[in-house]
Design a protein around this motif. Structure first.
Motif, mmCIF file in Angstrom:
data_model
loop_
_atom_site.group_PDB
_atom_site.id
_atom_site.type_symbol
_atom_site.label_atom_id
_atom_site.label_comp_id
_atom_site.label_asym_id
_atom_site.label_seq_id
_atom_site.Cartn_x
_atom_site.Cartn_y
_atom_site.Cartn_z
ATOM 1 N N UNK A 24 -7.538 -0.707 -3.758
ATOM 2 C CA UNK A 24 -7.287 0.478 -4.576
ATOM 3 C C UNK A 24 -6.936 1.622 -3.647
ATOM 4 N N UNK A 25 -5.940 2.380 -4.003
ATOM 5 C CA UNK A 25 -5.497 3.504 -3.188
ATOM 6 C C UNK A 25 -6.439 4.689 -3.397
ATOM 7 N N UNK A 26 -7.693 4.461 -3.086
ATOM 8 C CA UNK A 26 -8.759 5.458 -3.175
ATOM 9 C C UNK A 26 -9.648 5.295 -1.944
ATOM 10 N N UNK A 27 -10.228 6.381 -1.451
ATOM 11 C CA UNK A 27 -11.038 6.275 -0.230
ATOM 12 C C UNK A 27 -12.349 5.526 -0.440
ATOM 13 N N UNK A 28 -12.778 4.855 0.625
ATOM 14 C CA UNK A 28 -14.058 4.156 0.635
ATOM 15 C C UNK A 28 -14.489 3.983 2.088
ATOM 16 N N UNK A 29 -15.764 3.981 2.319
ATOM 17 C CA UNK A 29 -16.270 3.791 3.680
ATOM 18 C C UNK A 29 -16.625 2.333 3.960
ATOM 19 N N UNK A 30 -16.421 1.455 2.985
ATOM 20 C CA UNK A 30 -16.783 0.051 3.153
ATOM 21 C C UNK A 30 -15.794 -0.853 2.431
ATOM 22 N N UNK A 83 0.829 -1.206 0.000
ATOM 23 C CA UNK A 83 0.000 0.000 0.000
ATOM 24 C C UNK A 83 0.863 1.255 0.000
ATOM 25 N N UNK A 84 1.924 1.259 0.784
ATOM 26 C CA UNK A 84 2.785 2.441 0.860
ATOM 27 C C UNK A 84 3.601 2.659 -0.402
ATOM 28 N N UNK A 85 3.624 1.688 -1.289
ATOM 29 C CA UNK A 85 4.362 1.838 -2.545
ATOM 30 C C UNK A 85 3.451 1.961 -3.757
ATOM 31 N N UNK A 86 2.169 2.266 -3.530
ATOM 32 C CA UNK A 86 1.222 2.501 -4.628
ATOM 33 C C UNK A 86 1.174 3.984 -4.987
ATOM 34 N N UNK A 87 0.884 4.265 -6.260
ATOM 35 C CA UNK A 87 0.573 5.632 -6.656
ATOM 36 C C UNK A 87 -0.777 6.003 -6.059
ATOM 37 N N UNK A 88 -1.178 7.250 -6.229
ATOM 38 C CA UNK A 88 -2.414 7.717 -5.589
ATOM 39 C C UNK A 88 -3.650 6.959 -6.077
ATOM 40 N N UNK A 89 -3.649 6.421 -7.272
ATOM 41 C CA UNK A 89 -4.779 5.629 -7.766
ATOM 42 C C UNK A 89 -4.386 4.174 -7.997
ATOM 43 N N UNK A 90 -3.255 3.765 -7.445
ATOM 44 C CA UNK A 90 -2.721 2.432 -7.703
ATOM 45 C C UNK A 90 -3.571 1.319 -7.120
ATOM 46 N N UNK A 102 -10.490 1.455 -0.851
ATOM 47 C CA UNK A 102 -11.344 0.503 -1.568
ATOM 48 C C UNK A 102 -10.718 -0.879 -1.441
ATOM 49 N N UNK A 103 -11.494 -1.806 -0.940
ATOM 50 C CA UNK A 103 -10.947 -3.111 -0.583
ATOM 51 C C UNK A 103 -11.973 -4.169 -0.958
ATOM 52 N N UNK A 104 -11.576 -5.095 -1.825
ATOM 53 C CA UNK A 104 -12.409 -6.236 -2.189
ATOM 54 C C UNK A 104 -11.691 -7.499 -1.749
ATOM 55 N N UNK A 105 -12.443 -8.380 -1.115
ATOM 56 C CA UNK A 105 -11.891 -9.649 -0.651
ATOM 57 C C UNK A 105 -12.733 -10.783 -1.214
ATOM 58 N N UNK A 106 -12.061 -11.752 -1.817
ATOM 59 C CA UNK A 106 -12.703 -13.004 -2.210
ATOM 60 C C UNK A 106 -12.096 -14.066 -1.307
ATOM 61 N N UNK A 107 -12.910 -14.613 -0.416
ATOM 62 C CA UNK A 107 -12.445 -15.585 0.567
ATOM 63 C C UNK A 107 -12.802 -16.995 0.111
ATOM 64 N N UNK A 108 -11.817 -17.865 0.122
ATOM 65 C CA UNK A 108 -12.039 -19.263 -0.266
ATOM 66 C C UNK A 108 -12.330 -20.153 0.932
#
Length: 178
Positions: A141-147, A80-87, A116-122
């Motif tokens: 995604x290095x973008x804000x999200x509330x969920x 995360x700390x090595x992503x660009x602002x929209x990485x 922004x965080x998506x998780x697919x759990x197996x």
């Protein structure tokens, strides 16, 4: 494609080797601004099997401040700390951070950052035949999200249905009930 002569463009492979727990990209790439995309499979090493030198390096990472973190945990913060602002970061990794004491600081990190965080759990489905581990795929995604968006899946990734869960409804201390 390159080795088979299917792609004729000139490629410059910039391969760097180093210990990811202490590696600094600014020392290797002039005007480093981050990566647009990071894809990985962080190492599946249990805390009891981590070398003493690596255990000392874990102390440098905020996400390693709870329990006895496994080696995959700091790779989230490193990525995360090595992503660009929209990485975008994509990892196939262990899902134990959802509930373990070892993952508590990582969950706090995610909830503070609210990306922004998506998780697919197996779940308990074994994805790797050579490893007995509980696996998930994470897209951040290095973008804000509330969920976060969460889905359970078997080994097939077609027709995955995501549920949205507000970060404010998650309990970083007790564990995420997804």
């Amino acid at each position: 494609a390159l080795s088979e002569g299917e792609d004729f463009e000139c490629f410059d492979f910039n391969l760097f080797t180093g210990n990811a727990l202490s590696f600094n990209w600014q020392n290797c790439i002039t005007n480093f601004k981050g990566f647009d995309l990071i894809i990985g499979n962080p190492p599946y090493v249990c805390s009891r099997n981590i070398s003493e030198d690596s255990k000392k390096l874990l102390d440098n990472w905020k996400v390693c401040k709870s329990g006895h973190p496994d080696l995959y945990i700091p790779f989230f913060q490193i990525g995360i700390e090595n992503l660009t602002s929209n990485g975008i970061l994509g990892y196939i990794t262990m899902n134990t951070f959802f509930k373990s004491v070892n993952g508590r600081a990582l969950r706090e990190y995610f909830q503070e950052g609210q990306l922004r965080f998506k998780i697919i759990d197996f779940g308990s489905n074994q994805i790797f035949s050579s490893k007995s581990t509980y696996t998930c795929i994470c897209f951040i995604e290095n973008l804000p999200s509330s969920f976060i968006e969460f889905a359970r899946s078997n080994k097939k990734l077609n027709n995955v249905l995501f549920n949205k869960i507000k970060y404010s409804k998650l309990d970083a201390f007790k564990g995420w009930n997804l």
